[in-house]
Design a protein around this motif. Sequence first.
Motif, PDB file in Angstrom:
ATOM      1  N   ALA A 156      -1.026   2.009  -2.319  1.00 20.47           N
ATOM      2  CA  ALA A 156       0.499   2.243  -1.434  1.00 20.47           C
ATOM      3  C   ALA A 156       1.101   3.158  -2.174  1.00 20.47           C
ATOM      4  O   ALA A 156       1.225   3.658  -3.104  1.00 20.47           O
ATOM      5  CB  ALA A 156       1.301   0.688  -1.116  1.00 20.47           C
ATOM      6  N   ALA A 157       2.526   3.935  -1.195  1.00 20.42           N
ATOM      7  CA  ALA A 157       3.553   4.889  -1.663  1.00 20.42           C
ATOM      8  C   ALA A 157       4.069   4.692  -3.211  1.00 20.42           C
ATOM      9  O   ALA A 157       4.881   5.086  -3.949  1.00 20.42           O
ATOM     10  CB  ALA A 157       4.416   5.352  -0.777  1.00 20.42           C
ATOM     11  N   GLU A 158       4.549   3.215  -2.619  1.00 17.17           N
ATOM     12  CA  GLU A 158       5.034   2.680  -3.786  1.00 17.17           C
ATOM     13  C   GLU A 158       4.316   2.989  -5.223  1.00 17.17           C
ATOM     14  O   GLU A 158       5.397   2.657  -6.791  1.00 17.17           O
ATOM     15  CB  GLU A 158       5.754   1.024  -3.901  1.00 17.17           C
ATOM     16  N   MET A 159       3.459   2.963  -5.650  1.00 15.93           N
ATOM     17  CA  MET A 159       2.391   2.995  -6.818  1.00 15.93           C
ATOM     18  C   MET A 159       2.850   4.851  -7.499  1.00 15.93           C
ATOM     19  O   MET A 159       2.582   4.517  -8.899  1.00 15.93           O
ATOM     20  CB  MET A 159       0.592   2.937  -6.523  1.00 15.93           C
ATOM     21  N   ALA A 160       3.059   5.046  -6.193  1.00 14.99           N
ATOM     22  CA  ALA A 160       2.717   6.920  -6.740  1.00 14.99           C
ATOM     23  C   ALA A 160       4.604   7.073  -7.094  1.00 14.99           C
ATOM     24  O   ALA A 160       4.563   8.202  -7.784  1.00 14.99           O
ATOM     25  CB  ALA A 160       2.401   7.550  -5.856  1.00 14.99           C
ATOM     26  N   GLY A 161       5.152   6.334  -6.267  1.00 13.45           N
ATOM     27  CA  GLY A 161       7.039   6.464  -6.409  1.00 13.45           C
ATOM     28  C   GLY A 161       6.923   7.910  -5.776  1.00 13.45           C
ATOM     29  O   GLY A 161       8.639   7.921  -5.299  1.00 13.45           O
ATOM     30  N   VAL A 162       5.740   8.090  -4.349  1.00 12.28           N
ATOM     31  CA  VAL A 162       6.573   9.315  -3.407  1.00 12.28           C
ATOM     32  C   VAL A 162       6.061   8.193  -2.073  1.00 12.28           C
ATOM     33  O   VAL A 162       4.752   7.303  -1.746  1.00 12.28           O
ATOM     34  CB  VAL A 162       6.474  10.582  -3.814  1.00 12.28           C
ATOM     35  N   PHE A 163       6.875   9.140  -1.373  1.00 13.05           N
ATOM     36  CA  PHE A 163       6.310   8.843   0.675  1.00 13.05           C
ATOM     37  C   PHE A 163       5.362  10.035   0.917  1.00 13.05           C
ATOM     38  O   PHE A 163       5.390  10.731   0.947  1.00 13.05           O
ATOM     39  CB  PHE A 163       7.284   8.623   1.777  1.00 13.05           C
ATOM     40  N   LYS A 164       4.557   9.013   1.356  1.00 16.60           N
ATOM     41  CA  LYS A 164       3.721  10.072   2.100  1.00 16.60           C
ATOM     42  C   LYS A 164       4.638  10.895   3.615  1.00 16.60           C
ATOM     43  O   LYS A 164       5.143  10.688   3.959  1.00 16.60           O
ATOM     44  CB  LYS A 164       2.105   9.507   3.175  1.00 16.60           C
ATOM     45  N   PRO A 165       4.325  12.713   3.413  1.00 15.82           N
ATOM     46  CA  PRO A 165       3.241  12.775   3.131  1.00 15.82           C
ATOM     47  C   PRO A 165       3.422  13.821   1.688  1.00 15.82           C
ATOM     48  O   PRO A 165       2.304  14.795   1.378  1.00 15.82           O
ATOM     49  CB  PRO A 165       2.574  14.410   3.896  1.00 15.82           C
ATOM     50  N   ASP A 166       3.860  13.203   0.684  1.00 19.17           N
ATOM     51  CA  ASP A 166       3.910  14.235  -0.743  1.00 19.17           C
ATOM     52  C   ASP A 166       2.096  13.725  -1.196  1.00 19.17           C
ATOM     53  O   ASP A 166       1.710  13.136  -1.658  1.00 19.17           O
ATOM     54  CB  ASP A 166       5.506  13.551  -1.462  1.00 19.17           C
ATOM     55  N   PRO A 167       1.340  14.919  -2.019  1.00 18.74           N
ATOM     56  CA  PRO A 167       0.930  15.253  -2.422  1.00 18.74           C
ATOM     57  C   PRO A 167       0.352  14.697  -3.202  1.00 18.74           C
ATOM     58  O   PRO A 167      -1.228  13.918  -3.958  1.00 18.74           O
ATOM     59  CB  PRO A 167       0.568  16.804  -2.988  1.00 18.74           C
ATOM     60  N   ALA A 168       0.912  14.139  -3.813  1.00 20.87           N
ATOM     61  CA  ALA A 168       1.442  13.233  -5.383  1.00 20.87           C
ATOM     62  C   ALA A 168       0.431  11.696  -4.638  1.00 20.87           C
ATOM     63  O   ALA A 168      -0.570  11.239  -5.246  1.00 20.87           O
ATOM     64  CB  ALA A 168       2.816  12.683  -6.293  1.00 20.87           C
TER      65      ALA A 168
END
Length: 235
Positions: free
Chosen positions: A148-160
Motif C-alpha cells: 500500500a501507499a503507506e509503505m512507500a510514503g507516497v500515493f499513486k501515481p507517484d513512481p515510488a
Amino acid sequence: MIARVVKALLFDVQGTATDFHSTVCDEARRISAGRHPGADWPEVVRRWRAGYFMALEQAPRSSGWVSVQSVYRRALDAVLDERGIVFSDAERDELTAAWRRLKPWPDAVPGLTRLKGGYTLATLSNADVSAVVELSKRAGLPWDAIFAAEMAGVFKPDPAIYRMAATYLGLEPAEIMMVASHKYDIRAAAELGFRTAFVARPLEFGVDGEADVAYSDEFDVNASDFGDLAEQLGR
C-alpha cells in the motif's frame, strides 16, 4: 506471450476489486436511519470520493505520511456540511469506516482464485495498510501479499509506490502486471515498464455514475472482469 513473462499481478483495491459505491451508499442509508429522506446518497458518495482524490492530489509530500482514513474523514465532513446533512462525530467516524468494509465485486474472489494458481497476487492500494488488511479479510480476497501507499510514503501515481512493490516482489517491472479500473494508475505503471491490464467496472460510481470503461490498445489486456482477465492470462 505476455502470460509467460508475467509472474505477479498487482491490483488496485477500492473500485477495481471491491464495490465501494454500493457499500458506502448502503452504510450511509443505515446510519442516517431515515432522518434525511431527501438526501441523494449516490451523489453524496460520488462527491465524497471526488473530494478524497482531490485531497490526495493536494497532499504535501514533505510533511510526512497522512493517514488515508483521516483524508476520507475530512472529505466527508466537507460534503456533509455542504449538503446540510447532520451526522454526529461518532456517525461520521462510523461512515468513514465503511471504506474498511467494502464488498467485493461478484467476480473478484472466483477470478482471483483462478489467477492465484499461476501468479503471485498482491494489492497496490492508496488505502492504509490496516484498511486493506481488514477489508481483504472480510471480503475473502486471496492475496499473497499486501502493498500500500503507506509503505512507500507516497500515493499513486507517484513512481515510488510501483518501484516499492517491484522491489518487495524481487521482480523486474516487465514481470509484473498492474491491474486496475483506473487508467491513470495503469498508465503510471506502464511508464516504468510494467505490463498493464484494464478491468472495466461500469458500476464503479453507481448506475448514474460516469465510469470510463472504454478499452484501449495502449494496455496489454482489456478485460470485462477478473474472470475474463484469468481467461486471457491462461487460467
